[in-house]
Design an enzyme around this catalytic site. Sequence first.
Site, PDB file in Angstrom:
ATOM      1  N   ASP A 169     -20.271   0.628  36.542  1.00 19.08           N
ATOM      2  CA  ASP A 169     -21.429   1.068  37.332  1.00 19.08           C
ATOM      3  C   ASP A 169     -20.953   2.166  38.291  1.00 19.08           C
ATOM      4  O   ASP A 169     -20.026   1.934  39.074  1.00 19.08           O
ATOM      5  CB  ASP A 169     -22.017  -0.108  38.117  1.00 19.08           C
TER       6      ASP A 169
ATOM      7  N   LYS B  82     -25.777   6.860  44.336  1.00 21.11           N
ATOM      8  CA  LYS B  82     -26.282   7.290  45.652  1.00 21.11           C
ATOM      9  C   LYS B  82     -25.173   7.222  46.690  1.00 21.11           C
ATOM     10  O   LYS B  82     -24.412   6.248  46.734  1.00 21.11           O
ATOM     11  CB  LYS B  82     -27.436   6.380  46.096  1.00 21.11           C
TER      12      LYS B  82
ATOM     13  N   GLU C 173     -16.112 -10.270  33.482  1.00 22.54           N
ATOM     14  CA  GLU C 173     -17.510  -9.846  33.585  1.00 22.54           C
ATOM     15  C   GLU C 173     -18.217 -10.772  34.575  1.00 22.54           C
ATOM     16  O   GLU C 173     -17.984 -11.977  34.557  1.00 22.54           O
ATOM     17  CB  GLU C 173     -18.138  -9.926  32.178  1.00 22.54           C
TER      18      GLU C 173
HETATM   19  C1  LIG Z   1     -22.478  -0.276  32.434  1.00 25.03           C
HETATM   20  S1  LIG Z   1     -21.885  -1.819  31.906  1.00 25.03           S
HETATM   21  C2  LIG Z   1     -20.556  -1.380  30.779  1.00 25.03           C
HETATM   22  C3  LIG Z   1     -20.172  -2.512  29.863  1.00 25.03           C
HETATM   23  C4  LIG Z   1     -19.046  -2.194  28.866  1.00 25.03           C
HETATM   24  N1  LIG Z   1     -17.802  -1.876  29.543  1.00 25.03           N
HETATM   25  C5  LIG Z   1     -19.452  -1.056  27.961  1.00 25.03           C
HETATM   26  O1  LIG Z   1     -18.946   0.063  28.173  1.00 25.03           O
HETATM   27  O2  LIG Z   1     -20.280  -1.272  27.073  1.00 25.03           O
HETATM   28  C6  LIG Z   1     -20.979  -2.387  33.322  1.00 25.03           C
HETATM   29  C7  LIG Z   1     -20.618  -3.869  33.217  1.00 25.03           C
HETATM   30  O3  LIG Z   1     -19.794  -4.205  34.311  1.00 25.03           O
HETATM   31  C8  LIG Z   1     -20.266  -5.413  34.877  1.00 25.03           C
HETATM   32  N2  LIG Z   1     -19.901  -5.375  36.293  1.00 25.03           N
HETATM   33  C9  LIG Z   1     -20.377  -4.521  37.219  1.00 25.03           C
HETATM   34  N3  LIG Z   1     -19.800  -4.734  38.402  1.00 25.03           N
HETATM   35  C10 LIG Z   1     -18.929  -5.760  38.211  1.00 25.03           C
HETATM   36  C11 LIG Z   1     -18.031  -6.446  39.069  1.00 25.03           C
HETATM   37  N4  LIG Z   1     -17.906  -6.098  40.358  1.00 25.03           N
HETATM   38  N5  LIG Z   1     -17.306  -7.450  38.568  1.00 25.03           N
HETATM   39  C12 LIG Z   1     -17.423  -7.810  37.256  1.00 25.03           C
HETATM   40  N6  LIG Z   1     -18.254  -7.190  36.399  1.00 25.03           N
HETATM   41  C13 LIG Z   1     -18.998  -6.177  36.871  1.00 25.03           C
HETATM   42  C14 LIG Z   1     -21.758  -5.398  34.638  1.00 25.03           C
HETATM   43  O4  LIG Z   1     -22.338  -6.688  34.690  1.00 25.03           O
HETATM   44  C15 LIG Z   1     -21.836  -4.776  33.266  1.00 25.03           C
HETATM   45  O5  LIG Z   1     -21.766  -5.726  32.231  1.00 25.03           O
END
Ligand SMILES: C[S@@+](CC[C@H](N)C(=O)[O-])C[C@H]1O[C@@H](n2cnc3c(N)ncnc32)[C@H](O)[C@@H]1O
Length: 195
Positions: free
Chosen positions: A104, A108, A54
């Site tokens: 994520d 867009k 994370e």
């Molecule tokens: C929408 S949340 C989903 C969290 C978890 N997997 C859930 O389903 O509850 C996406 C998570 O991925 C992390 N994240 C996004 N891009 C990332 C990256 N490039 N490297 C590490 N973590 C990332 C964000 O900080 C966030 O905590």
Amino acid sequence: MSTAFVPEDYFRQYSVPEIFGEGETCEVDLGCGDGGFLLAMAAHYPERRFLGVERLLGRIRKVCSESARRGLNNVRGLRVESRYFLEWLIAPGSISRLHYLFPDPWPKEKHHKNRLVQDSFIPVLHRALAPGGEVLFKTDHEDYFIWVCEKMEASPLFTRCDWVDEFYPKTDFQQQWEAMGKAIYAARFIRNNVI
Ligand SMILES: C[S@@+](CC[C@H](N)C(=O)[O-])C[C@H]1O[C@@H](n2cnc3c(N)ncnc32)[C@H](O)[C@@H]1O
């Protein structure tokens, strides 16, 4: 007991025994957020090892403090960016299962370049997985689901197959999206052995 894994050197690769002290492979929850899924899996499968990756410090701290509080010695939390971890930090063949849950989606078009899954990412994923390893992917975002499936299915490195029939808890985000009535999309891809 601290469950944080803090690499001494970010310019070399780490094997699973270096991270967990035992075992050749581990499962990875990529973008694990606050770790609800990770901790539930670790409690349910004490014989398996789970590494949460994370980028947000507050979230990974929560994973580490909560896993320590629950005495889950099969959990480690690592604060690092996902692609860097898979491409540079983890030794090849280390990951038995990669959970890629509600990432994520970068909806867009001008931000599609920020999506983790790109054509160049698929060999990176293949290299990090152990023989017979797999990717479990879930999202609420239909367009990103199609994007990932098209790229994975077009690659000779992976084969799409049925979802698992076993304990697989809902993540925090899945619970949120379902409460809002959103559809959930899921796909599973097995790593092919290629010469
Ligand atoms: C929408 S949340 C989903 C969290 C978890 N997997 C859930 O389903 O509850 C996406 C998570 O991925 C992390 N994240 C996004 N891009 C990332 C990256 N490039 N490297 C590490 N973590 C990332 C964000 O900080 C966030 O905590």
